[in-house]
Design an enzyme around this catalytic site. Sequence first.
Site, PDB file in Angstrom:
ATOM      1  N   SER A 151      -2.691  -9.934  -2.458  1.00 22.38           N
ATOM      2  CA  SER A 151      -3.634  -9.556  -1.339  1.00 22.38           C
ATOM      3  C   SER A 151      -4.663 -10.510  -1.130  1.00 22.38           C
ATOM      4  O   SER A 151      -4.395 -11.857  -0.892  1.00 22.38           O
ATOM      5  CB  SER A 151      -4.152  -8.257  -1.724  1.00 22.38           C
ATOM      6  OG  SER A 151      -4.716  -7.638  -0.336  1.00 22.38           O
ATOM      7  N   ASP A 245       4.549  -3.082   4.426  1.00 22.77           N
ATOM      8  CA  ASP A 245       3.132  -3.947   4.596  1.00 22.77           C
ATOM      9  C   ASP A 245       2.720  -4.628   5.777  1.00 22.77           C
ATOM     10  O   ASP A 245       3.623  -5.544   6.116  1.00 22.77           O
ATOM     11  CB  ASP A 245       2.886  -4.712   3.650  1.00 22.77           C
ATOM     12  CG  ASP A 245       1.652  -5.440   3.217  1.00 22.77           C
ATOM     13  OD1 ASP A 245       0.698  -5.081   3.944  1.00 22.77           O
ATOM     14  OD2 ASP A 245       1.467  -6.365   2.420  1.00 22.77           O
ATOM     15  N   HIS A 277       2.108  -2.163   0.659  1.00 27.82           N
ATOM     16  CA  HIS A 277       1.090  -3.132  -0.074  1.00 27.82           C
ATOM     17  C   HIS A 277       0.810  -2.669  -1.190  1.00 27.82           C
ATOM     18  O   HIS A 277       0.340  -1.649  -1.462  1.00 27.82           O
ATOM     19  CB  HIS A 277      -0.076  -3.341   0.967  1.00 27.82           C
ATOM     20  CG  HIS A 277      -0.878  -4.414   0.562  1.00 27.82           C
ATOM     21  ND1 HIS A 277      -0.753  -5.695   1.092  1.00 27.82           N
ATOM     22  CD2 HIS A 277      -2.162  -4.360  -0.003  1.00 27.82           C
ATOM     23  CE1 HIS A 277      -1.857  -6.607   0.426  1.00 27.82           C
ATOM     24  NE2 HIS A 277      -2.666  -5.838  -0.194  1.00 27.82           N
TER      25      HIS A 277
END
Length: 303
Positions: A151, A245, A277
Amino acid sequence: MEAFKKYSPFVVHTDGTVERIKDTEILQPSPFSDAGVTSKDVDISPNVSVRLYIPHSALSSTTKLTTLVYFHGGGFVAESPFSPIFHTYQDALSAKAGAIIISVNYRLAPEHPLPAAYDDSWEAVEWTVGLSDEWLRDHADLDRLFLAGDSAGGNIVHQMGMRAGKPASKVRLRGLVLVHPFFWGPNLGDTEKEHKELVERMWKMASPPVVGIMQCHWVNWQAEDATPLSKLGCRQVMVCVAELDFLKKKGREYYEALKEIGWEGRVQFVETEGEGHGFHLIKPDCEKARVFMDQLVSFLNHV
């Protein structure tokens, strides 16, 4: 606005202080974990600390190990290497890959807006190659030095790769692993547009209001003042996305851009179907998380 409130990990009080209201639990390092890994914490400067992981059996061996510097996710505003999901994952990854892992505790926004996280992360990378700790001196193979992150941490990996590519850099990287990386910019897809307000609000907390997120080279590698991807300072890149995601589109575009510019390294693309995600951190024992870890270990140990 309601979505933003739901995902906001902290409250900013009127006096300017910040109270984090979730993801504040921490785990201590372990002299010998269930996975057979030893970990410890090291302060490398007033601003930066790291948690080191090494397979316990390696401490009594002269074998040099793959070395991985890891940057946690959390939108630049939350989490740490000491959070349960990150500690548990790095512990398992160190055991599975037979690697030394340096998990970086960088400063968080909004108290410390960008580029604090980038500067702290680079300090940790330079500290690693300086072999300033006995575990690194005795066991780190800097010819097999990798950076990885998820991320926001995946975004940090990209930025560190660009810094390593500068002529004055003494950091030599074997490869980068970008897991569900946070990139942004124009030409948003429908799913990205659904999250646009949330992303922009979070970005305002992470970054000084110098330039809008669409034009910021920190998250848009195609921005006018961005360093060309051809300057990436490593030999191999693994870009990992998850089907569900909303950041998947930008991750794939990053992979395609690396292929199209004639970058001389090897780039690999991994997409996990039916997952969202950070699924590998949220449910590390599921079958797809185990497959993903095997893919990651294979990339790290490929010669």
